[in-house]
Design a protein around this motif. Structure first.
Motif, PDB file in Angstrom:
ATOM      1  N   ARG A 134       0.830  -1.206   0.000  1.00 58.12           N
ATOM      2  CA  ARG A 134       0.000   0.000   0.000  1.00 58.12           C
ATOM      3  C   ARG A 134       0.865   1.258   0.000  1.00 58.12           C
ATOM      4  O   ARG A 134       2.015   1.230   0.442  1.00 58.12           O
ATOM      5  N   TRP A 135       0.272   2.344  -0.463  1.00 61.60           N
ATOM      6  CA  TRP A 135       0.966   3.633  -0.423  1.00 61.60           C
ATOM      7  C   TRP A 135       0.940   4.154   1.013  1.00 61.60           C
ATOM      8  O   TRP A 135      -0.128   4.317   1.602  1.00 61.60           O
ATOM      9  N   PRO A 136       2.090   4.444   1.610  1.00 64.99           N
ATOM     10  CA  PRO A 136       2.120   4.797   3.034  1.00 64.99           C
ATOM     11  C   PRO A 136       1.437   6.117   3.372  1.00 64.99           C
ATOM     12  O   PRO A 136       0.929   6.280   4.483  1.00 64.99           O
ATOM     13  N   ALA A 137       1.419   7.067   2.432  1.00 66.53           N
ATOM     14  CA  ALA A 137       0.797   8.366   2.707  1.00 66.53           C
ATOM     15  C   ALA A 137      -0.569   8.504   2.051  1.00 66.53           C
ATOM     16  O   ALA A 137      -1.116   9.599   1.983  1.00 66.53           O
ATOM     17  N   GLY A 138      -1.124   7.407   1.575  1.00 64.13           N
ATOM     18  CA  GLY A 138      -2.360   7.468   0.807  1.00 64.13           C
ATOM     19  C   GLY A 138      -2.053   7.425  -0.674  1.00 64.13           C
ATOM     20  O   GLY A 138      -0.916   7.650  -1.105  1.00 64.13           O
ATOM     21  N   ASP A 139      -3.052   7.142  -1.471  1.00 63.85           N
ATOM     22  CA  ASP A 139      -2.831   6.989  -2.915  1.00 63.85           C
ATOM     23  C   ASP A 139      -2.388   8.294  -3.565  1.00 63.85           C
ATOM     24  O   ASP A 139      -2.789   9.382  -3.135  1.00 63.85           O
ATOM     25  N   PRO A 140      -1.573   8.177  -4.629  1.00 70.68           N
ATOM     26  CA  PRO A 140      -1.167   9.376  -5.373  1.00 70.68           C
ATOM     27  C   PRO A 140      -2.363  10.019  -6.065  1.00 70.68           C
ATOM     28  O   PRO A 140      -3.484   9.496  -6.043  1.00 70.68           O
ATOM     29  N   GLU A 141      -2.102  11.153  -6.709  1.00 68.35           N
ATOM     30  CA  GLU A 141      -3.144  11.844  -7.448  1.00 68.35           C
ATOM     31  C   GLU A 141      -3.707  10.949  -8.546  1.00 68.35           C
ATOM     32  O   GLU A 141      -2.988  10.159  -9.155  1.00 68.35           O
ATOM     33  N   ARG A 142      -4.998  11.050  -8.828  1.00 68.49           N
ATOM     34  CA  ARG A 142      -5.655  10.222  -9.833  1.00 68.49           C
ATOM     35  C   ARG A 142      -5.987  11.017 -11.088  1.00 68.49           C
ATOM     36  O   ARG A 142      -6.603  10.500 -12.008  1.00 68.49           O
ATOM     37  N   ARG A 143      -5.636  12.279 -11.065  1.00 76.40           N
ATOM     38  CA  ARG A 143      -5.845  13.153 -12.212  1.00 76.40           C
ATOM     39  C   ARG A 143      -4.778  14.238 -12.134  1.00 76.40           C
ATOM     40  O   ARG A 143      -4.145  14.413 -11.090  1.00 76.40           O
ATOM     41  N   PRO A 144      -4.551  14.987 -13.194  1.00 78.85           N
ATOM     42  CA  PRO A 144      -3.585  16.090 -13.105  1.00 78.85           C
ATOM     43  C   PRO A 144      -4.022  17.099 -12.036  1.00 78.85           C
ATOM     44  O   PRO A 144      -5.189  17.501 -11.978  1.00 78.85           O
ATOM     45  N   VAL A 145      -3.081  17.461 -11.161  1.00 74.57           N
ATOM     46  CA  VAL A 145      -3.391  18.409 -10.094  1.00 74.57           C
ATOM     47  C   VAL A 145      -2.383  19.545 -10.098  1.00 74.57           C
ATOM     48  O   VAL A 145      -1.237  19.387 -10.531  1.00 74.57           O
ATOM     49  N   THR A 146      -2.803  20.688  -9.610  1.00 80.00           N
ATOM     50  CA  THR A 146      -1.931  21.844  -9.471  1.00 80.00           C
ATOM     51  C   THR A 146      -1.487  21.970  -8.028  1.00 80.00           C
ATOM     52  O   THR A 146      -2.027  21.318  -7.119  1.00 80.00           O
ATOM     53  N   ALA A 147      -0.512  22.841  -7.796  1.00 80.51           N
ATOM     54  CA  ALA A 147      -0.084  23.103  -6.423  1.00 80.51           C
ATOM     55  C   ALA A 147      -1.243  23.636  -5.584  1.00 80.51           C
ATOM     56  O   ALA A 147      -1.388  23.280  -4.408  1.00 80.51           O
TER      57      ALA A 147
END
Length: 493
Positions: free
Chosen positions: A365-378
């Motif tokens: 599993r991803w330790p910090a939660g799943d990565p982004e699932r779509r393009p994201v900005t800052a």
């Protein structure tokens, strides 16, 4: 010791249901008051006993100067709900069932020091953030486990019987995120005055974010000063045990919600005039669960057998220099931010004065939660915790490492998948960058620490140590609402 499923369940049941035995108040002396100051997300940077924000906290300094400080203190969990439940119960968080999860519930039948002191005649109460976040009502409770909620310390004291000792939980919401952006600089905090730990990029954005954290931290210290002044005016200071600490690490990437030291290494100072030699420092390893046993000890209330806590009074009175050979910590579900609803990042740790060993039970599993699932900005990541890596609180520092390709190495350190076993020499490597689990020269150290950890987990009835019971933590429902509730469309990206 070999545990069957039935034995493990029995251990959990006894831990949860053991009744507290309350003795009559000691008649020969005036029982001390207890004032507990708990900051929200106040931790040290790493194995170093320093504050990276370089915060100016004169009242915390006073408690250290007039009492005893503990540079080797650790929360039992790097997450609010589990840490606070462990403090109240004097038990490791995996013994609290759904209380091991953020936004969980704290089952009835678990002895809490607040309830035991109330039964023994103490006036017990809290203000602001007590136990939580989570549901009080889900298990049939009617008041917060930290005690009846009062608007302030003054209103709490006004409701007190004049002859009753008190136990008060001052649970500040500082320095929890969100910080008011730019507040630190606007109030004269120079970003150049803070220290940026090496697991974060040294950028103007990160420095300003730390300055905002510092402003919030200094605010709680000013408020604590008002409580001290009230005790002095009332002539109560000398008969009050004061404990000042934080519930888990600071809310920056690779800290809070992890078992690196930055996630669970916390400040701790204790003051009791005439009972603790002023200006002393103890190197003893301390778990915050030990506060429950300490509070009961000073009040003359017997400690329930279910508690795994150890009273600190022997150390505080100078009768011994050591306390624990090691401390334990654990994580389960923080935010509900993985592919399948309910999944957390289960891990346990054992920390000695030289080594940190972490056992990750679900390294896939991803330790910090799943990565982004779509393009994201800052801006997305800074303002929406669900944009990516939901176990890291939203904010400018998170946005910096999550979206800027120049800081890919920091992103990997904070969010990348981790092996099942991690071992660190915290003396030589205080930032815990070099995993020694595969080092042949450290093989015996790792074997010993893992064996000791797993033995402790089995004896204390941890479902993670008794397969296949462990994933029961993923099945407990979260009681989140508002921005903390998993979006209905989140799984679809």
């Amino acid at each position: 010791m070999t545990l069957t499923r039935r034995t493990a369940i029995g251990l959990l049941s006894s831990a949860a249901m053991a009744p507290g035995v309350v003795a009559a108040p000691p008649p020969a002396r005036r029982r001390p008051n207890i004032l507990f100051i708990l900051a929200d997300d106040w931790g040290w940077e790493s194995a170093r006993p320093i504050d990276p924000a370089n915060a100016v906290m004169p009242n915390f300094a006073r408690v250290k100067r007039e009492g005893m400080s503990f540079p080797n203190a650790f929360a039992a969990a790097p997450s609010c709900t589990a840490s606070r439940g462990a403090i109240l119960s004097g038990q490791w968080p995996w013994r609290l069932r759904e209380g091991a999860n953020l936004q969980g519930a704290l089952p009835q039948g678990i002895p809490l020091y607040t309830e035991l002191l109330a039964q023994a005649g103490y006036h017990v109460g809290s203000t602001r953030k007590g136990w939580g976040p989570g549901s009080i009502e889900a298990t049939g409770r009617v008041i917060n486990p930290a005690g009846k909620t009062y608007a302030s310390f003054d209103t709490f004291l006004a409701a007190r019987n004049a002859n009753a000792p008190f136990c008060f939980w001052f649970g500040s919401n500082d320095p929890h995120r969100p910080f008011e952006k730019g507040k630190g600089v606007a109030n004269g905090i120079d970003p150049a005055s803070v220290d940026v730990p090496p697991y974060l990029p040294d950028t103007p954005t990160v420095r300003s974010d730390i300055a905002d954290y510092r402003y919030a931290l200094e605010r709680i210290d000013r408020e604590f000063g008002e409580l001290l002044a009230r005790l002095e005016r009332d002539g109560e200071l000398d008969n009050t045990l004061i404990v000042y600490t934080g519930d888990n690490g600071w809310a920056f990437p690779r800290a809070k919600a992890t078992l690196f030291d930055a996630g669970w290494h916390v400040p701790l100072a204790i003051m009791w005039n005439g009972q603790i030699r002023a200006g002393t420092e103890s190197k003893a390893l301390v778990s915050l669960i030990d506060l429950a046993a300490t509070f009961l000890d000073v009040a003359g209330v017997p400690q329930p057998k279910a508690m795994t806590a150890l009273s600190l009074m022997g150390v505080l009175r100078g009768q011994r220099a050591t306390h624990r050979r090691y401390v334990l910590g654990g994580t389960e579900r923080h935010m509900d931010g993985r592919t399948l609803p309910g999944q957390g990042y289960p891990a346990r740790a054992i920390r000695t004065d030289r080594h940190l060993f972490i056992r990750n039970f679900r390294p896939e599993r991803w330790p910090a939660g799943d990565p982004e699932r779509r393009p994201v900005t800052a801006a997305d990541v800074e303002n929406d915790i669900w944009a990516a890596f939901a176990d890291i609180d939203k904010g400018p520092a998170k946005a910096e490492i999550a979206t800027n390709p120049a800081y890919a190495k920091y992103r990997e350190m904070a969010t990348g998948k981790r092996p099942a076993r991690m071992l660190y020499d915290v003396v030589r490597d205080p930032d815990e960058f070099t995993n020694l689990a595969g080092d042949a020269a450290q093989r015996n150290v790792m074997i010993e620490l893992e064996a000791r950890l797993m033995a402790e987990l089995r004896v204390t009835g941890d479902p993670r140590a008794v397969a296949p019971l462990g994933d029961i933590f993923d099945a407990y429902p979260p009681h989140a609402s508002g921005n903390f509730a998993r979006p209905a469309t989140w799984s679809q990206g």
